[in-house]
Design an enzyme around this catalytic site. Structure first.
Site, mmCIF file in Angstrom:
data_model
loop_
_atom_site.group_PDB
_atom_site.id
_atom_site.type_symbol
_atom_site.label_atom_id
_atom_site.label_comp_id
_atom_site.label_asym_id
_atom_site.label_seq_id
_atom_site.Cartn_x
_atom_site.Cartn_y
_atom_site.Cartn_z
ATOM 1 N NE ARG A 26 36.305 41.595 38.974
ATOM 2 C CZ ARG A 26 37.295 41.376 39.659
ATOM 3 N NH1 ARG A 26 37.941 40.264 39.759
ATOM 4 N NH2 ARG A 26 37.540 42.192 40.483
ATOM 5 N NE ARG A 30 42.309 37.205 36.238
ATOM 6 C CZ ARG A 30 42.584 37.247 37.499
ATOM 7 N NH1 ARG A 30 43.763 37.286 37.709
ATOM 8 N NH2 ARG A 30 41.774 37.493 38.337
ATOM 9 N NE ARG A 39 45.111 42.894 30.224
ATOM 10 C CZ ARG A 39 45.176 42.418 31.472
ATOM 11 N NH1 ARG A 39 44.064 42.268 32.180
ATOM 12 N NH2 ARG A 39 46.367 42.508 32.023
ATOM 13 C CG ASP A 75 39.328 47.773 38.619
ATOM 14 O OD1 ASP A 75 39.633 46.246 38.620
ATOM 15 O OD2 ASP A 75 39.693 48.362 39.802
ATOM 16 C CE1 TYR A 152 41.863 46.175 47.115
ATOM 17 C CE2 TYR A 152 39.728 47.003 46.596
ATOM 18 C CZ TYR A 152 40.436 45.929 46.704
ATOM 19 O OH TYR A 152 40.033 44.686 46.303
HETATM 20 O O1 CP3 Z 1 32.331 42.335 36.211
HETATM 21 C C1 CP3 Z 1 33.045 42.661 35.102
HETATM 22 O O2 CP3 Z 1 33.178 41.625 34.271
HETATM 23 C C2 CP3 Z 1 33.382 44.162 35.025
HETATM 24 C C3 CP3 Z 1 34.723 44.027 35.192
HETATM 25 C C4 CP3 Z 1 35.397 44.596 36.480
HETATM 26 C C5 CP3 Z 1 36.534 44.419 36.744
HETATM 27 N N1 CP3 Z 1 36.701 44.824 37.863
HETATM 28 C C6 CP3 Z 1 37.623 43.956 35.825
HETATM 29 C C7 CP3 Z 1 38.689 43.222 36.418
HETATM 30 C C8 CP3 Z 1 34.440 45.111 37.636
HETATM 31 C C9 CP3 Z 1 32.963 45.213 37.833
HETATM 32 C C10 CP3 Z 1 35.461 45.323 38.499
HETATM 33 C C11 CP3 Z 1 35.218 45.734 39.859
HETATM 34 C C12 CP3 Z 1 36.220 45.743 41.064
HETATM 35 N N2 CP3 Z 1 37.561 45.604 41.039
HETATM 36 C C13 CP3 Z 1 35.923 45.280 42.323
HETATM 37 C C14 CP3 Z 1 34.626 45.221 42.794
HETATM 38 C C15 CP3 Z 1 33.717 43.896 42.276
HETATM 39 C C16 CP3 Z 1 34.372 42.559 43.195
HETATM 40 O O3 CP3 Z 1 34.954 41.651 42.649
HETATM 41 O O4 CP3 Z 1 34.199 42.642 44.494
HETATM 42 C C17 CP3 Z 1 37.097 45.125 43.019
HETATM 43 C C18 CP3 Z 1 37.109 44.889 44.295
HETATM 44 C C19 CP3 Z 1 38.030 45.345 42.079
HETATM 45 C C20 CP3 Z 1 39.648 45.633 42.596
HETATM 46 C C21 CP3 Z 1 40.349 44.335 41.728
HETATM 47 N N3 CP3 Z 1 40.396 44.512 40.584
HETATM 48 C C22 CP3 Z 1 40.965 43.348 42.239
HETATM 49 C C23 CP3 Z 1 40.573 42.549 43.537
HETATM 50 C C24 CP3 Z 1 41.257 42.457 41.207
HETATM 51 C C25 CP3 Z 1 41.689 41.145 41.114
HETATM 52 C C26 CP3 Z 1 43.428 40.976 41.061
HETATM 53 C C27 CP3 Z 1 43.587 39.404 40.474
HETATM 54 O O5 CP3 Z 1 44.382 39.731 39.454
HETATM 55 O O6 CP3 Z 1 43.033 38.536 41.060
HETATM 56 C C28 CP3 Z 1 41.161 43.333 40.112
HETATM 57 C C29 CP3 Z 1 41.702 42.999 38.703
HETATM 58 C C30 CP3 Z 1 40.710 42.920 37.445
HETATM 59 N N4 CP3 Z 1 39.507 43.689 37.453
HETATM 60 C C31 CP3 Z 1 40.694 41.841 36.488
HETATM 61 C C32 CP3 Z 1 39.371 42.199 35.730
HETATM 62 C C33 CP3 Z 1 39.051 41.322 34.524
HETATM 63 C C34 CP3 Z 1 41.411 41.011 36.568
HETATM 64 C C35 CP3 Z 1 42.894 41.458 35.644
HETATM 65 C C36 CP3 Z 1 43.453 40.465 34.717
HETATM 66 O O7 CP3 Z 1 43.154 40.104 33.856
HETATM 67 O O8 CP3 Z 1 44.717 40.464 34.868
#
Ligand code: CP3
Length: 345
Positions: A26, A30, A39, A75, A152
């Site tokens: 990540r 953000r 974004r 994602d 999910y």
């Molecule tokens: O690591 C990185 O920088 C690469 C990008 C990445 C994202 N999601 C971007 C993202 C990766 C590798 C993921 C994988 C992902 N997505 C996982 C596995 C990794 C982990 O964290 O365990 C999971 C469980 C998800 C599902 C998911 N997507 C969640 C739980 C969330 C968070 C929701 C929140 O707002 O808190 C996301 C959204 C997400 N994926 C964001 C990013 C940058 C935030 C979205 C935003 O900017 O509004």
């Protein structure tokens, strides 16, 4: 493909480069003001499917922190969106599905979609832009492991203990196996598209595997995770949270080059469990990113010290960067890791 002499790819191959490679799960997202600016007005999954935007967001943390790898901004639910499944990311919550997959009929419907038919053009276009700018810095592609995706999809959104997914694997193992097999093929196609376009390593995220007991993990999960990554032409990193009780199984019968360790288990203990044939990745406690630098610095040096027990070590966090992180803390960690010479030999 990035040059194989990059510290990241050398560490994955089991070598110890002069400097321990470092990147952050990540790292794109953000915690960066330049990300939040880009974004504005675009939903998360739409941003992932806009090649120029996804490319720019992927590159931002590499320019800022000088990390040793980029991780593709996308994602784990993107391949499901490509399959026509109605899914959105709710800010602050996570993936939400309009139609959860709960019954045998739901499983029949979703598995009727052929993963070979999914169109990954938006993904491959983004990766071509990224790898052209990255040069020798490798790009890590990724996908969700079948259990985390199923957790999910079956719940319809985020849940704490993933009860419905764990129930299906026992109450209706036939449906479970069909769904998990389909998810493994969907994630595999997503990984293959990223590799074909230039990703030089991939990470399989099984973020919620820690809710399983070792017997269930072995019997109902590991074979599907293995199917999603076996015989890929690049090194595979396998990461889960809370997987200490079955860490050895995360090697998936020896096909993974590296195992990601969360913040709970010291790396020397993980190395003792996993043996000499695998690289470790991790495991800075994300909570310590909020601590004063002097405290975080001590912790990072301790992680590096314990990481010497493994055949090779890729410094990372024990889970993703929390959104409220001061990005300067991440830059300092990279500088610190790179200043420690000769941790190997
Ligand atoms: O690591 C990185 O920088 C690469 C990008 C990445 C994202 N999601 C971007 C993202 C990766 C590798 C993921 C994988 C992902 N997505 C996982 C596995 C990794 C982990 O964290 O365990 C999971 C469980 C998800 C599902 C998911 N997507 C969640 C739980 C969330 C968070 C929701 C929140 O707002 O808190 C996301 C959204 C997400 N994926 C964001 C990013 C940058 C935030 C979205 C935003 O900017 O509004």
């Amino acid at each position: 493909m990035a040059a194989t002499h990059s510290p990241m790819l050398r560490a994955l191959a089991g070598d110890r480069p002069e400097q321990t490679p470092v990147w952050f799960m990540r790292q794109a997202g953000r915690s960066l003001p330049e990300y939040r600016e880009l974004r504005v007005g675009t939903r998360m999954l739409d941003a992932c499917l806009t090649p120029e935007l996804a490319a720019e967001i992927t590159l931002q943390p590499v320019r800022r922190h000088k990390v040793d790898a980029a991780v593709f901004f996308s994602d784990i639910v993107i391949p499901l969106r490509l399959a026509g499944v109605e899914v959105e990311i709710e800010p602050g919550r996570g993936p939400v599905f309009a139609n959860p997959v709960r019954t045998r009929a739901d499983v029949d419907r979703i598995t009727a979609i052929d993963p070979a038919d999914l169109d990954h053009e938006a993904i491959t276009a983004a990766i071509r832009i990224i790898t052209a700018e990255l040069g020798d810095t490798p790009l890590v592609g990724f996908a969700g492991a079948p259990f985390t995706l199923a957790a999910y999809l079956i719940e319809g959104g985020p849940s704490k203990e993933h009860l419905r997914a764990r129930a299906m694997m026992h109450a209706d193992p036939e449906s479970w196996n069909r769904l998990a097999d389909w998810l493994s093929r969907v994630s595999r196609r997503f990984l293959e598209a990223q590799i074909d376009a230039g990703a030089s390593a991939v990470q399989l995220f099984d973020s919620w595997a820690g809710s399983l007991n070792p017997d269930d993990y072995r019997a109902h999960i590991a074979p599907h995770s293995k199917a999603s990554v076996i015989d890929l032409p690049v090194p595979v990193i396998h990461f889960g949270v809370g997987t200490g009780p079955f860490l050895g199984d995360m090697r998936l019968d020896g096909i993974t080059s590296a195992v990601g360790v969360d913040w709970r288990m010291p790396l020397d203990e993980a190395a003792a469990v996993l043996g000499p044939d695998v690289t470790l990745q991790g495991n800075i406690d994300p909570a310590l990113l909020q601590a004063p630098w002097e405290i975080l610095e001590k912790h990072v040096l301790e992680v590096l010290r314990r990481g010497r027990s493994a055949r090779a070590h890729i410094l990372n966090l024990g889970h993703g960067v929390p959104p409220e992180t001061d990005p300067d803390q991440l830059t300092r960690i990279v500088e610190l890791a790179h200043a420690q010479q000769g941790l190997g030999a």
